[in-house]
Design a protein around this motif. Structure first.
Motif: not given
Length: 661
Positions: A92-94, A100-113, A148-152
């Motif tokens: 869902x969120x990666x 907080x505001x300093x958080x950096x995305x390292x890995x995205x959540x799994x693709x919907x596919x 999708x997002x809420x379902x995950x």
């Protein structure tokens, strides 16, 4: 006592109770016996205050030497939170670095596919192409209709709650099986848990663990736990003794006997428990959102509060779709048998599906960098049925408002209000006397004393009037549910095609979360007792149908043939043979209908009912543990009294007709 005399006594007591209900109220008030109608406030025992004080002491002062009670709750929260955060981040969120505001995305959540593909492959592995097609289009629906997002988020909660519920349930089931002392302690607690209203779980958990998704998960695990314990215990208890003896003769010690012989032998029963845990976890999706769970449950709850018809229906349908898919998957898992695989089979052949899943995940991550569509479903390609549902409800309200209001008026005036007047006007000493008498008739002293104690608890807590309103709403709902369900069950019992259709519908109804039933009735009839009754009928209808079908179809065919040989026509076969022999099963169906009605009634407090459910709901909003638990116990005690009386009556009838117990 002869049958005719018994019938006369029951009819006399009912008519006497009716007369007392109609005439006794004014008489008792006139002659200073008003206490028999309304229990004096000065005599009410403050159980709720003592319970709240005990919990406060537990939170603030209780210690186990090297750690406090607060340390224990934090440890439990941490154990559940860690895997939940991993699953939630994955789907869902990666994964982020920092806070907080300093958080950096390292890995995205799994693709919907990737998620759609994984669930489809699992469906193929569990069963066949038909389940895979259902799974594929169900998850595709979630993406296309912007759920999708809420379902995950919801799926992440289920993926955590179910393993914890299953593991803890199996451990308690094994303990109950291995120790008679443990069984005598665990079994009554489980029975109480299964009759306790859902909201009653939320109040202490909210106070002990705070507001948030972890608290919601703990509530879900506790609520879904009892069936797993029961099925594990019954599965182990039902093992053929010769299998256990064979294990002992092969030199197994107690531990080896349990994990290598007994658990594998009880696996089908344990698998059934897993299915029940999954469905009960879905039943908690919306309710748990009241203490911090996000996802689809939160969407439905928000829509109900704003009377957003379209949003509520869309989110509700998404919950239903997820519940149906996981229900079918779990049943496929129950029926799946381990296939023999040759040792010479290659690694690729043995792990083919797992390799495909890994390749799918990696390729979706790599290609998602270049193609956004493979990463997340495009928002401009989403569809919405919200406008359709809004217009449909508006059309019905505009064009059929008068007919709906007329239907509501007549049912309220000539059915619901007379039942309400009957119950709230009965003096509490007489009502207790009648139920103690029934307890004595069906279960002798043990059941009579139990009924007396449970009813006295309701009285001395000052909740008698609210308990009577609960019984009135439950009674009215169950009467109508049985008037609809039992004839349908008879039809299904006599007709094979009808049996298949009705069984499928009943199975589907039982997979739907309870809150889903509130959405259409609130939109059509607004709030109040009538709306609550309709929602309860829809939720509790399935057992009346299924048990009646089972009762009719399980009658020995030789008995029917004997009836035909003696010249009975179809009507005589039905009323003189089939229905009397099916009555014990029908009674059990009525019992389950009552249990479901009581559990749903607490939820209908959200639509304005004034009974024990409202007490529990108010306690939740005020975080008043004592008030919530006492009101919840009162609902549970009503359920226990009903359950014991009906099961005892069913047992007597089975003995009378010589049926197998």
């Amino acid at each position: 006592m002869s049958l005719t005399r018994k019938k006369f006594v029951f009819i006399f007591l009912f008519l006497l109770t009716l007369l007392i209900s109609v005439f006794a109220s004014d008489f008792l008030k006139t002659y200073d016996f008003a206490w028999a109608i309304k229990f004096p406030k000065s005599l009410i025992f403050p159980f709720k205050i003592y319970i709240s004080s005990s919990i406060k002491w537990l939170i603030e002062s209780a210690t186990f030497g090297i750690f406090t009670f607060n340390d224990l709750t934090r440890a439990i929260s941490w154990v559940i939170e860690q895997p939940y955060e991993i699953i939630l981040s994955l789907v869902a969120k990666g994964f982020y670095s920092g806070q907080g505001s300093q958080a950096e995305l390292i890995l995205s959540p799994m693709s919907w596919i990737a998620v759609v593909g994984i669930m489809t492959i699992v469906a193929i592995k569990l069963k066949d192409l038909s389940l895979a097609i259902l799974t594929f289009f169900s998850f595709l629906y979630l993406a296309i209709f912007d759920q999708w997002q809420s379902s995950m988020v919801t799926l992440a909660s289920i993926f955590i709650a179910v393993p914890f519920g299953v593991a803890i349930g199996i451990l308690f089931g094994i303990s109950s099986y291995k120790s008679l002392f443990a069984h005598k302690i665990i079994n009554p607690i489980l029975n109480l848990m299964q009759t306790m209203p859902v909201f009653a779980y939320l109040v202490p958990i909210l106070v002990l663990f705070g507001f948030g998704p972890v608290s919601a998960l703990i509530a879900t695990i506790i609520y879904a736990l009892p069936p797993m314990v029961h099925t594990t215990y019954l599965g182990l208890k039902g093992i053929n003794p010769s299998i256990i003896e064979a294990g002992k003769m092969c030199g197994c010690n107690n531990q080896q006997l349990l994990w290598r012989v007994e658990i594998p032998s009880a696996l089908n029963s344990i698998k059934l428990g897993i299915n029940q845990v999954i469905m009960l976890s879905f039943n908690m999706v919306i309710i748990a959102s009241m203490i911090g769970a996000g996802g689809l449950g939160y969407d439905v709850l928000t829509s109900l509060r704003k009377l957003d018809i379209g949003g509520g229906v869309e989110a509700g349908l998404a919950i239903v779709i997820l519940a149906i898919v996981l229900d079918r998957m779990s049943f496929a898992y129950i029926g799946k048998h381990k296939k023999y695989s040759e040792k010479s089979a290659t690694f690729f052949k043995r792990n083919f599906h797992l390799i495909i899943i890994i390749v799918l995940i990696l390729s979706s991550y790599l290609l998602g960098v270049f193609v956004e569509f493979l990463k997340s479903y495009p928002e401009h390609f989403t569809l919405s049925t919200s406008a359709f549902w809004e217009k449909s409800i508006k059309f019905i309200n505009v064009n059929y408002y008068d007919q709906l209001e007329l239907f509501k008026f007549y049912l309220l005036k000539y059915f619901m209000l007379p039942i309400k007047g009957f119950f709230i006007s009965i003096p509490w000493p007489w009502f207790i006397f009648i139920l103690v008498l029934l307890g004595w008739h069906y279960g002798r002293a043990k059941l009579a004393i139990l009924n007396l104690i449970l009813l006295a608890f309701i009285v001395i807590n000052g909740l008698w009037l609210k308990a009577m309103v609960t019984i009135y709403l439950c009674g009215a709902s169950v009467i109508l549910a049985c008037l609809i369900g039992i004839p349908l069950g008879i039809w299904g019992g006599l007709n094979d095609r009808a049996n298949k259709i009705l069984s499928s519908i009943a199975d589907t109804l039982q997979t739907l979360p309870s809150f889903v039933y509130l959405i259409p009735v609130v939109m059509l009839f607004r709030v109040g007792d009538f709306t609550a009754m309709l929602a309860v009928i829809l939720y509790s209808l399935a057992p009346a149908v299924k048990y009646t079908i089972h009762g009719i179809r399980s009658i020995n065919s030789e008995i029917i043939d004997a009836g035909k040989a003696n010249g009975c026509n179809n009507r005589q076969l039905l009323f003189n043979i089939r229905l009397p022999l099916a009555l014990p099963e029908i009674l059990l169906g009525i019992n389950q209908t009552i249990m479901l009605a009581l559990s749903m009634l607490v939820i209908t407090a959200l639509v304005g009912t004034r009974e024990l459910g409202q007490e529990v709901y108010i306690a939740l909003t005020k975080a008043d543990i004592g008030r919530g638990l006492v009101a919840g116990l009162c609902v549970a005690f009503i359920a226990i009294i009903s359950d014991n009386l009906i099961k005892s009556a069913s047992k007597k009838m089975k003995l009378k007709y010589g049926l197998t117990l």
